[in-house]
Design an enzyme around this catalytic site. Structure first.
Site, short mmCIF file in Angstrom:
data_model
loop_
_atom_site.label_atom_id
_atom_site.label_comp_id
_atom_site.label_asym_id
_atom_site.label_seq_id
_atom_site.Cartn_x
_atom_site.Cartn_y
_atom_site.Cartn_z
N ASN A 129 0.85 -1.19 0.00
CA ASN A 129 0.00 0.00 0.00
C ASN A 129 0.90 1.25 0.00
O ASN A 129 1.73 1.40 0.89
CB ASN A 129 -0.88 -0.05 1.26
CG ASN A 129 -1.80 1.13 1.40
OD1 ASN A 129 -1.38 2.27 1.19
ND2 ASN A 129 -3.03 0.90 1.75
N HIS B 13 0.86 6.13 2.07
CA HIS B 13 1.65 7.03 2.91
C HIS B 13 2.62 7.89 2.10
O HIS B 13 3.03 8.95 2.56
CB HIS B 13 2.43 6.23 3.96
CG HIS B 13 1.59 5.83 5.14
ND1 HIS B 13 0.26 6.15 5.27
CD2 HIS B 13 1.91 5.16 6.27
CE1 HIS B 13 -0.20 5.68 6.40
NE2 HIS B 13 0.78 5.07 7.04
N HIS C 68 -5.68 3.51 -1.62
CA HIS C 68 -7.02 3.79 -1.10
C HIS C 68 -7.38 5.20 -1.53
O HIS C 68 -6.80 6.17 -1.05
CB HIS C 68 -7.01 3.66 0.43
CG HIS C 68 -8.34 3.87 1.07
ND1 HIS C 68 -8.53 3.78 2.42
CD2 HIS C 68 -9.56 4.16 0.55
CE1 HIS C 68 -9.81 4.00 2.71
NE2 HIS C 68 -10.45 4.25 1.59
N ARG D 112 -9.62 7.87 -1.04
CA ARG D 112 -10.64 8.26 -0.06
C ARG D 112 -11.50 9.37 -0.63
O ARG D 112 -11.04 10.18 -1.45
CB ARG D 112 -9.98 8.71 1.25
CG ARG D 112 -9.20 7.62 1.95
CD ARG D 112 -8.72 8.10 3.29
NE ARG D 112 -9.80 8.15 4.25
CZ ARG D 112 -9.98 7.26 5.24
NH1 ARG D 112 -9.15 6.28 5.40
NH2 ARG D 112 -11.00 7.38 6.06
N ARG E 35 -7.48 12.68 0.93
CA ARG E 35 -6.45 13.17 1.86
C ARG E 35 -5.05 12.70 1.48
O ARG E 35 -4.07 13.31 1.86
CB ARG E 35 -6.77 12.78 3.30
CG ARG E 35 -6.61 11.32 3.58
CD ARG E 35 -6.75 11.02 5.05
NE ARG E 35 -8.14 11.15 5.49
CZ ARG E 35 -8.61 10.53 6.57
NH1 ARG E 35 -7.81 9.77 7.29
NH2 ARG E 35 -9.86 10.66 6.92
N GLU F 188 -8.62 0.27 -3.08
CA GLU F 188 -9.43 0.25 -1.88
C GLU F 188 -10.38 1.42 -1.95
O GLU F 188 -9.95 2.54 -2.26
CB GLU F 188 -8.51 0.46 -0.67
CG GLU F 188 -8.38 -0.71 0.23
CD GLU F 188 -7.40 -0.38 1.34
OE1 GLU F 188 -6.36 -1.03 1.36
OE2 GLU F 188 -7.68 0.53 2.14
N THR G 199 -8.51 3.37 8.25
CA THR G 199 -9.71 2.54 8.28
C THR G 199 -9.78 1.86 9.64
O THR G 199 -8.87 1.13 10.02
CB THR G 199 -9.65 1.49 7.16
OG1 THR G 199 -9.23 2.14 5.97
CG2 THR G 199 -10.98 0.83 6.94
N GLU H 243 -10.80 -9.66 2.93
CA GLU H 243 -9.56 -9.31 3.63
C GLU H 243 -9.92 -9.22 5.10
O GLU H 243 -10.74 -8.39 5.50
CB GLU H 243 -9.00 -7.98 3.13
CG GLU H 243 -7.70 -7.61 3.86
CD GLU H 243 -7.10 -6.29 3.35
OE1 GLU H 243 -7.19 -6.01 2.14
OE2 GLU H 243 -6.57 -5.54 4.18
N HIS I 291 -3.89 -4.74 7.69
CA HIS I 291 -4.03 -3.63 8.63
C HIS I 291 -3.18 -3.84 9.87
O HIS I 291 -3.38 -4.80 10.61
CB HIS I 291 -5.48 -3.36 9.05
CG HIS I 291 -5.72 -1.90 9.22
ND1 HIS I 291 -5.21 -1.20 10.28
CD2 HIS I 291 -6.36 -1.00 8.45
CE1 HIS I 291 -5.54 0.07 10.16
NE2 HIS I 291 -6.24 0.22 9.05
#
Ligand code: PXP
Length: 241
Positions: A7, A10, A43, A45, A49, A70, A101, A151, A191
């Protein structure tokens, strides 16, 4: 053998801190692939963000492995998925105020709605996964929806305050994995997983993919992304099939 899907949210978070052009998540995705990731996750969103629409477009165009998107189950995201054709979508619940999440998707009572939501994606060959807690009722509901993957949310396990709570969460997850596999679902985990706590799953058979972001990016700050991804790939390579 289970595989690693990285992922890169970040990387976008850092870029958005200055609303500038660096660091570039597309480059991070490329480096992660070169280091052995079998896929890239972003992801997108609702509040944008971190990952932006152009990141999804560019990673899909340049990615040599698989792009997993995602997203929340909204009309807007459904259209974006159809426009970009990721290999997989992973539906997650989304709250504006959350740092990340926080919980799994609620499938119970939403079976028909989620099945309808996924239908146009499945029709186009996009695979689906539902991010859910290791709750037997959620797992059964996910099966009823007709998703290929789930998941299982490992965040409660990762955040557990003491060894008893952690073991209890681990038992729940392992039972959930068995139940899901027994009713024909493919299982991914994600996660809060890091280079230490992931070892708890070393001997659990049949896990398809680990979805990991934070711990890899945290290590990458010190040792570089290539090394951080390779370290995780090497660990996962020792895990049960
Ligand atoms: N899986 C899902 C569904 C997520 O929402 C996240 C966080 O974006 C992850 C996996 C990766 O979690 P982490 O960044 O803690 O590794």
């Amino acid at each position: 053998m289970p595989t690693l899907v990285v992922n890169v949210d970040h990387v976008a978070t850092l870029r958005q801190a200055r609303m500038g052009i660096e660091p570039e998540p597309v480059s991070a995705a490329y480096l992660a692939e070169m280091a052995g990731a079998t896929g890239i996750i972003v992801h997108l969103r609702e509040d944008r963000r971190h990952i932006q629409d152009r990141d999804v477009e560019l990673i899909k165009k340049t990615c040599n492995t698989r792009l997993h998107l995602e997203m929340a189950a909204t009309k807007e995201m459904q259209e974006i998925a159809i426009a970009n054709m990721p290999e997989m979508v992973c539906l997650v619940p989304e709250k504006r105020q959350e740092l990340t999440t926080e919980g799994g998707l609620n499938c119970i009572g939403n079976e028909t709605k989620l099945e309808k939501f996924l239908a146009p994606l499945h029709d186009r060959g996009i695979r689906s996964s539902l991010f859910i807690d290791a709750d037997p009722k959620q797992i059964e509901a996910a099966r009823a929806i007709g998703t290929e993957y789930i998941e299982i949310h490992t965040g409660h396990f990762a955040d557990a305050k003491d060894i008893h709570a952690r073991n209890a969460e681990l038992t729940k997850i392992i039972e959930g994995i068995k139940l899901a596999q027994g009713i024909g679902l493919k299982v991914n985990l994600g996660h809060g997983l890091n280079y230490r706590n992931i070892l708890s799953f070393k001997d659990v058979p049949g896990i398809k993919e680990y979805s990991i972001g934070h711990s890899i990016m945290a290590r990458a700050i010190y040792v570089g992304l290539d090394r951080a991804v390779r370290d995780m790939v090497q660990l996962i390579r020792t895990f049960a099939d």
